[in-house]
Each structure stands twice: as structure tokens, then as C-alpha cells.
Design a protein around this motif. Structure first.
Motif, short mmCIF file in Angstrom:
data_model
loop_
_atom_site.label_atom_id
_atom_site.label_comp_id
_atom_site.label_asym_id
_atom_site.label_seq_id
_atom_site.Cartn_x
_atom_site.Cartn_y
_atom_site.Cartn_z
N HIS A 121 -22.89 -9.59 -27.28
CA HIS A 121 -22.56 -9.70 -26.02
C HIS A 121 -22.76 -8.59 -25.11
O HIS A 121 -22.11 -7.29 -25.44
CB HIS A 121 -21.00 -10.07 -26.04
CG HIS A 121 -20.65 -10.53 -24.62
ND1 HIS A 121 -20.40 -11.99 -24.15
CD2 HIS A 121 -20.02 -9.97 -23.48
CE1 HIS A 121 -20.29 -12.09 -23.01
NE2 HIS A 121 -19.73 -11.00 -22.54
N ALA A 122 -23.69 -8.91 -24.07
CA ALA A 122 -23.79 -7.47 -23.16
C ALA A 122 -23.25 -7.80 -21.83
O ALA A 122 -23.37 -6.84 -20.94
CB ALA A 122 -25.24 -7.60 -22.93
N GLY A 123 -22.17 -8.66 -21.83
CA GLY A 123 -21.40 -8.86 -20.39
C GLY A 123 -21.51 -10.11 -19.82
O GLY A 123 -22.25 -10.86 -20.35
N PRO A 124 -20.65 -10.46 -18.68
CA PRO A 124 -19.73 -9.66 -18.36
C PRO A 124 -18.61 -9.54 -18.97
O PRO A 124 -18.20 -10.16 -19.93
CB PRO A 124 -19.57 -10.25 -16.81
CG PRO A 124 -19.68 -11.70 -17.02
CD PRO A 124 -20.71 -11.83 -18.21
N ASP A 163 -22.63 -1.12 -20.85
CA ASP A 163 -22.59 0.16 -20.78
C ASP A 163 -21.60 0.47 -19.42
O ASP A 163 -21.10 1.61 -19.64
CB ASP A 163 -24.07 0.74 -20.08
CG ASP A 163 -24.95 0.85 -21.46
OD1 ASP A 163 -24.46 1.77 -22.44
OD2 ASP A 163 -25.95 0.25 -21.20
N ALA A 164 -21.61 -0.28 -18.62
CA ALA A 164 -20.38 -0.28 -17.61
C ALA A 164 -18.96 -0.26 -18.27
O ALA A 164 -18.12 0.60 -17.58
CB ALA A 164 -20.61 -1.37 -16.53
N HIS A 239 -18.88 10.53 -15.93
CA HIS A 239 -19.08 8.96 -15.78
C HIS A 239 -20.22 8.84 -14.59
O HIS A 239 -20.35 9.49 -13.64
CB HIS A 239 -17.90 8.27 -15.70
CG HIS A 239 -16.84 8.32 -16.88
ND1 HIS A 239 -17.10 7.74 -18.07
CD2 HIS A 239 -15.83 9.21 -17.06
CE1 HIS A 239 -16.34 8.09 -18.89
NE2 HIS A 239 -15.56 9.23 -18.40
N LEU A 240 -20.54 7.38 -14.71
CA LEU A 240 -21.56 7.25 -13.54
C LEU A 240 -21.00 7.24 -12.26
O LEU A 240 -21.77 7.59 -10.90
CB LEU A 240 -22.22 5.65 -13.97
CG LEU A 240 -23.26 5.68 -14.69
CD1 LEU A 240 -23.56 4.16 -15.19
CD2 LEU A 240 -24.63 6.23 -14.33
N ARG A 429 -26.52 2.32 -7.16
CA ARG A 429 -25.25 2.53 -6.58
C ARG A 429 -24.30 1.60 -7.01
O ARG A 429 -23.23 1.25 -6.74
CB ARG A 429 -25.60 2.42 -5.01
CG ARG A 429 -26.33 3.66 -4.54
CD ARG A 429 -26.74 3.70 -3.17
NE ARG A 429 -27.25 4.83 -2.84
CZ ARG A 429 -26.52 5.86 -2.04
NH1 ARG A 429 -25.53 5.41 -1.62
NH2 ARG A 429 -27.42 6.81 -1.79
N GLY A 430 -24.92 0.34 -7.38
CA GLY A 430 -23.96 -0.87 -7.74
C GLY A 430 -23.14 -0.85 -9.06
O GLY A 430 -23.49 0.25 -9.90
N PRO A 431 -22.51 -1.72 -9.56
CA PRO A 431 -21.87 -1.68 -10.78
C PRO A 431 -22.42 -1.79 -11.92
O PRO A 431 -21.81 -1.42 -13.10
CB PRO A 431 -20.82 -2.83 -10.40
CG PRO A 431 -21.39 -3.80 -9.66
CD PRO A 431 -22.24 -3.09 -8.65
N GLY A 432 -23.80 -2.31 -11.83
CA GLY A 432 -24.56 -2.62 -13.13
C GLY A 432 -25.25 -1.28 -13.55
O GLY A 432 -25.43 -0.37 -12.93
#
Length: 613
Positions: A121-124, A163-164, A239-240, A429-432
């Protein structure tokens, strides 16, 4: 794919247990769950699954056996489409930036230690936290307005990919949350523990602004500093879209007392704790570029189950350690004198690390998984920190480039060019994290190519490459081009260098580390020995206790025969020894009669006037 949902509760705050309910839809006949073995940014296997205390599962509302199949993997049977619920508890009582911690006042959810993930499972993902009375919550989400949701007693955050999920810690508890003043209103400061003094916030904003202006572009819209301000808290982890900082609140108490007394004139004696905080924040923020996006090739996408080897951590961490202090200097929030003193202290620590002549920076980077984070009594003799030596190699590279091209930007320009050839132009810049890791990462060869170009030589000379490729000593004579001089503070004649460090155990003095090639090593002293007494051969035995060891050393003379009385495995031994003379501490000072060209280069490098205190 279907959403994987977590619901976090805190049934027994005093027991430091975090309860997690994981809900998902099965996609195959066997559902496997796994937990990371390490955290990006902290390069050692921590085996987070060992903190799971209880584990139970149900499928289609019926209890189902769940089996452990390896140190960090579990499996249960379920038909495709069936709803799987897994309830488990995690023990969390290690207050660090890389582990989870929970007590009656807060819960720090460090994702790699808290969240089991279904295989494949890679998300969400959605994380919901049920808050205790009086608590609030915050995360390090990249877009808080879109990803975070709050209601009384409840907090949620949506995360688009794996990763997020692992890169987004959550803090719940008695929190103070504010935004930094202009021009850094996009930066949140969330504090658990003792409040950070108000006068620190504009100073922190100046540092943040300096770091952001260093790079060609800002790779985030929002950034969050999550601060644990409590006794015993220390360190930082990047963190990012944020970082976690651990700080001792007593460290800024002298500066706070000065300000409360109405004395706004800064002095270095009271500012040490504030300097530490600003440099820590500078370091972790710098990582938003260098490491999280501009990264060694092995660091992302990650294999969370095993070591991710790289020889470039001296660039990732060493360069960042160089610039964390330099950018605070350029911001004006530390005196020139204090910055040069801190730089000299780094030189002293390296000088007192025999491993600098044993292990290269590339080797130190590669061995981080088994050496840096797992020190033993011989570590200073056998290894060197890529943080420490890497930062000083960065200084020498900067000086080398500025000598070859006096009007150039030195190492600043190298990092800017490395950025432009790598992550620049990618929307991070986004959440991903997909765009972030579309850049394959750099190698030391990529750095060498840019160094060759920026130097005007076309290639890196062997003597420069040896700085990271071989276990060489460092020559700081190039400081002279900035009008600076490295010297040694004179010491009082007759003082000895013990050649070992001591550890206090209930007042008793135990040997912690014995430096290689020292008289102490030649005498046979070893880590784990308890020091009972010492004497000159013509003198009386003097009892050794941790609190008065320095007084005992004052009775001994360099080169004069002496004896140590030690306890080793409950047997008392006498060791003959002749101590070496103490060395002075390195110091870096401005040369009073430095020529105008050197002063101009100093000002270009430091961002400060030559006359600044």
C-alpha cells in the motif's frame, strides 16, 4: 487505492502506551503488515517494531489470528474486499527527535515507530488522533490548511503517500503555537514544554530569512518548527516541511534574565543557549534543501527495512553543519567573536579525535549505520564524525574557492549550482513526495564536477580530493586570506594532559575513553577502570573523586613519574605513568593588521563588518 486509516488514542498516559487502530480493505488472501527499521535523517537501524506491546486483529468483525513472521512483519488471512481491523499498542517513553514519546502532558507521534503499514500500500493514509482534555495537536504537513482538520477533542491529517506518512510527525498535548514575525509568517513554531522567550522569535525569524535567501528558491509554502523544550530534550531531525528540535529550556535562562532586567545589550556569556537554539534551527531548516531535496542518491525513495548506504553524508550533514553557524553569523544574531570561538572549538574537537587519521569522510559516511550512532569506548580512536570534520572540510573548500576566485561566491555558488542541476524546477511544495524523489540524487562525482568548474581549474586537484577521500589532517592556514589566524591559547606551565576522559558514577571517577598513543594507553589504562587515587612517586596518595579530579591533576607534573591506583573488575592495581604536558586550546582571531583585501574577503564571507564585535 483504498484509504488506510489510523485512529490513535491514549488509554493510559502514565503507562506511556499509545493505542493505534488500523483499518484497511484486504487486497489478497494474505494481508502482511510491516514497520520501518529506521528513520530518514538518523542512520542506524532502530527496529521500531520492538516497541509493539500488544497486537490483535479482526476480519469482517470476527477475531482473526495475526502471526509475527519476522522482526518487523506480521500477517493474517483475509479475502480480497474484507475489512481488516488491527489494534495494537506501542510503548513510547524515549524523549528524542527520532522516537515516540508519551506522558500525561503530550504525545509525540514519530511515524516510523507508531504506524504499521499494509504491504504493497502506497497511500493514501488518514491519521486521526483522539485528544485528551486540554490538548491540541499539530503536524508537519506540507499544506496544513488543506491536510489538517480539527474539532473539539479530535485532530486529523491526510497524507497522500508512504513517504509523506513517515515524514509527518504529529504532536498532541499542551502546546503553544504561533507564527514567526515578518518576513517569515509562513513559518509556524509549535512548542511543548517551557515557552520560548518572546525576544527570541524575531531573532529566529532573521535566521530563517537568511537561510531561505541563501538558496535560489524556497521549496515549500509552509514550514513548522516543532520544539520539545524540556529537560533532557536535545537534537534535531529534518522533515520535508518542518523539523523537530529538542532543547533544554535552562539554556536560554541567562539571556531571559538579562532581558527581564531591562538590559538589552547582548553579551556572549548569557547568549550561549540562544546561539545553540538558533544554530539548531538553522541546521534543520537548511536540510529542507540539502538532504530532503538536494540529497545523496541513496536517500530517497527509501528502503525502510534495511541500511541505505551512501558515501556522501559528509556533504549532507557536514556542509549543513558548516552553514548552520555561518548563516546565523550572516543574520547578525551572533557576535563575530562568538562565531569564531565556536569554529575554534570545532577545530579543537577534531584535533582531539585520533580517528581523524584513521577514517576518511567517505568511510565515515558509509559506516554511519554501525559507528556514528553506535559509539563504543574506542570510537574516537577509530572513527571521525562526518558532521564535525565535514563542516571543517566545507570551510576549507569555501576558502579554496574564494582564494582562486576572490570575487566569486565560494561554496555558496557550488551548492546553488548543485541545486539548479538537481531539484530546481521540480514542484516540491505539495503534500506528496513524488516530484521530490523524481530527482535521482547526486554523487560525490557530481560535486567534484561543479567544484572543478567553479574553481576555474576544470577538475579537483588531488590534494583537495584527499580532504574527503583520505584520513588526512586539515591545514587551516588558508584562514589568513580572510584576515583570520588560528593559534593556540597558552596554558599554565606544569599542567598535565590526562590522555583520557572520565565518567561520573555516583561521584566515583570511571575511565570512559583512553586516547590512542597517549601515556595513559601506554600505561595500560582502559575504559571501564575506576580511578581510586593518584600520586607522584615522591608524594602521598590523593583520593580521586569526579568532583575533585582537576585538583588531583594539579599535584602532578608533565614527564614526572607518577602512579594511578585503579579498580578493574574488583581487583585493585597500580599503574606507573608519566603524563604529557597539556596543550592550549585552539583560538581563531582577526589579525589586527590584516590588509584591506583580506578584510573585504572577510566581510564577503561573513556578511558582517570587519569592525563588528
Amino acid at each position: 487505492m483504498d484509504l488506510v486509516a489510523y485512529r490513535v488514542t491514549f488509554p493510559q498516559p502514565g503507562a506511556h502506551l499509545i493505542h493505534v487502530r488500523l483499518e484497511l480493505t484486504a487486497t489478497g488472501e494474505i494481508c502482511q503488515l510491516w514497520m520501518p527499521a529506521w528513520s530518514p535523517g538518523s542512520y542506524v537501524l532502530r527496529e521500531y517494531a520492538r516497541n509493539i506491546r500488544t497486537l490483535a486483529a479482526s476480519v469482517a468483525d470476527s477475531p482473526r489470528e495475526i502471526r509475527k513472521i519476522s522482526k518487523d512483519r506480521f500477517e493474517l488471512a483475509a479475502r480480497p474486499g474484507e475489512r481488516v481491523v488491527v489494534d495494537y499498542t506501542v510503548y513510547a517513553h524515549d524523549l528524542s527527535v527520532r522516537t515516540a514519546h508519551h506522558d500525561a502532558s503530550h504525545a509525540y507521534l514519530h511515524p516510523p515507530q507508531v504506524f504499521l503499514v499494509p504491504e504493497g500500500h502506497a497511500g493514501p493514509f488518514r491519521v486521526a488522533v483522539e485528544l485528551l482534555p486540554g490538548w491540541s495537536a499539530i503536524s508537519l504537513a506540507a499544506d496544513p490548511a488543506a491536510q489538517e482538520r480539527r474539532s473539539p477533542g479530535h485532530f486529523e491529517v491526510d497524507l497522500p503517500d508512504l513517504d509523506a506518512l513517515f515524514d509527518t510527525p504529529i504532536e498532541a498535548g499542551n502546546l503553544s503555537v504561533t507564527n514567526l514575525p515578518a518576513p517569515c509568517e509562513h513559518v509556524r513554531l509549535a512548542v511543548w514544554g517551557e515557552p520560548i522567550p518572546e525576544f527570541v522569535l524575531p531573532r529566529l525569524a532573521h535566521v530563517v530569512d537568511q537561510v531561505e535567501r541563501f538558496w535560489p528558491a524556497r521549496p515549500y509554502d509552509h514550514y513548522t518548527f516543532l520544539v520539545h523544550a524540556a529537560v533532557g530534550a536535545r537534537g534535531g531531525l529534518e522533515h520535508l516541511a518542518g523539523s523537530v528540535l529538542g532543547v533544554e529550556p535552562e539554556s536560554w535562562a541567562p539571556a531571559a534574565r538579562r532581558v527581564q532586567a531591562g538590559n538589552l545589550d547582548r553579551d556572549d556569556d548569557s547568549e550561549t543557549g540562544v546561539y545553540d537554539l538558533l544554530e539548531l534551527a538553522s541546521h534543520e531548516l537548511f536540510h529542507a534543501w540539502n538532504v530532503k531535496r538536494l540529497r545523496p542518491r541513496a536517500l530517497g525513495p527509501f528502503d525502510y527495512g534495511r541500511e541505505n548506504y551512501t558515501r556522501e553524508l559528509w556533504i549532507a550533514e557536514g556542509f549543513t553543519s558548516y552553514y548552520d553557524g555561518l548563516l546565523v553569523l550572516r543574520s547578525g544574531e551572533i557576535s563575530v567573536k562568538a562565531h569564531l570561538q565556536r569554529l575554534a572549538e570545532s577545530v579543537a574537537r577534531l584535533r582531539d579525535t585520533p580517528g581523524r587519521l584513521v577514517q576518511s569522510l567517505e568511510e565515515s559516511s558509509f559506516d554511519a549505520w554501525v559507528k556514528l550512532y553506535r559509539p563504543q569506548d574506542d570510537s574516537p580512536n577509530a572513527s571521525v564524525s562526518y558532521y564535525l570534520k565535514g563542516s571543517l572540510v566545507a570551510l576549507l573548500l569555501d576558502l579554496w574557492l574564494r582564494e582562486l576566485r576572490p570575487t566569486g561566491s565560494g561554496l555558496d555558488g557550488v551548492l546553488a549550482e548543485l541545486w539548479r542541476r538537481g531539484p530546481d524546477g521540480r514542484d516540491t511544495r505539495g503534500p506528496g513526495t513524488t516530484n521530490t524523489y523524481s530527482y535521482p540524487g547526486f554523487t560525490v562525482e557530481d560535486l567534484e564536477a561543479i567544484l572543478g568548474e567553479q574553481s576555474g581549474l576544470g577538475e579537483v586537484p588531488g590534494v583537495i580530493r584527499a580532504l574527503w577521500a583520505k584520513p588526512t589532517d586539515l591545514d587551516f592556514a588558508p584562514l589568513a586570506q580572510l584576515g583570520l589566524r588560528l593559534s593556540e591559547k597558552p596554558v599554565q606551565p606544569g599542567l598535565i594532559d590526562p590522555g583520557f576522559t572520565l565518567q561520573d558514577r555516583g561521584g566515583a571517577a570511571w575511565v570512559e575513553f583512553v586516547r590512542t598513543d597517549s601515556p595513559a594507553e601506554r600505561a595500560g589504562l582502559a575504559s571501564g577502570d575506576e580511578l581510586l587515587a593518584a600520586r607522584r612517586l615522591d608524594g602521598n596518595w590523593l583520593r580521586l573523586r569526579s568532583a575533585r579530579a582537576a585538583r588531583v591533576w594539579d599535584h602532578l607534573q608533565p614527564g614526572a613519574p607518577a602512579e594511578l591506583l585503579i579498580s578493574r573488575r574488583e581487583r585493585v592495581l597500580t599503574l606507573p605513568i608519566a603524563f604529557a604536558a597539556a596543550r592550549g586550546a585552539p583560538q581563531i582571531e582577526r589579525i589586527e593588521d590584516a590588509d584591506p583585501a583580506a578584510r573585504a574577503r572577510f566581510e564577503a564571507w561573513s556578511g558582517r563588518r570587519w569592525s563588528d564585535p
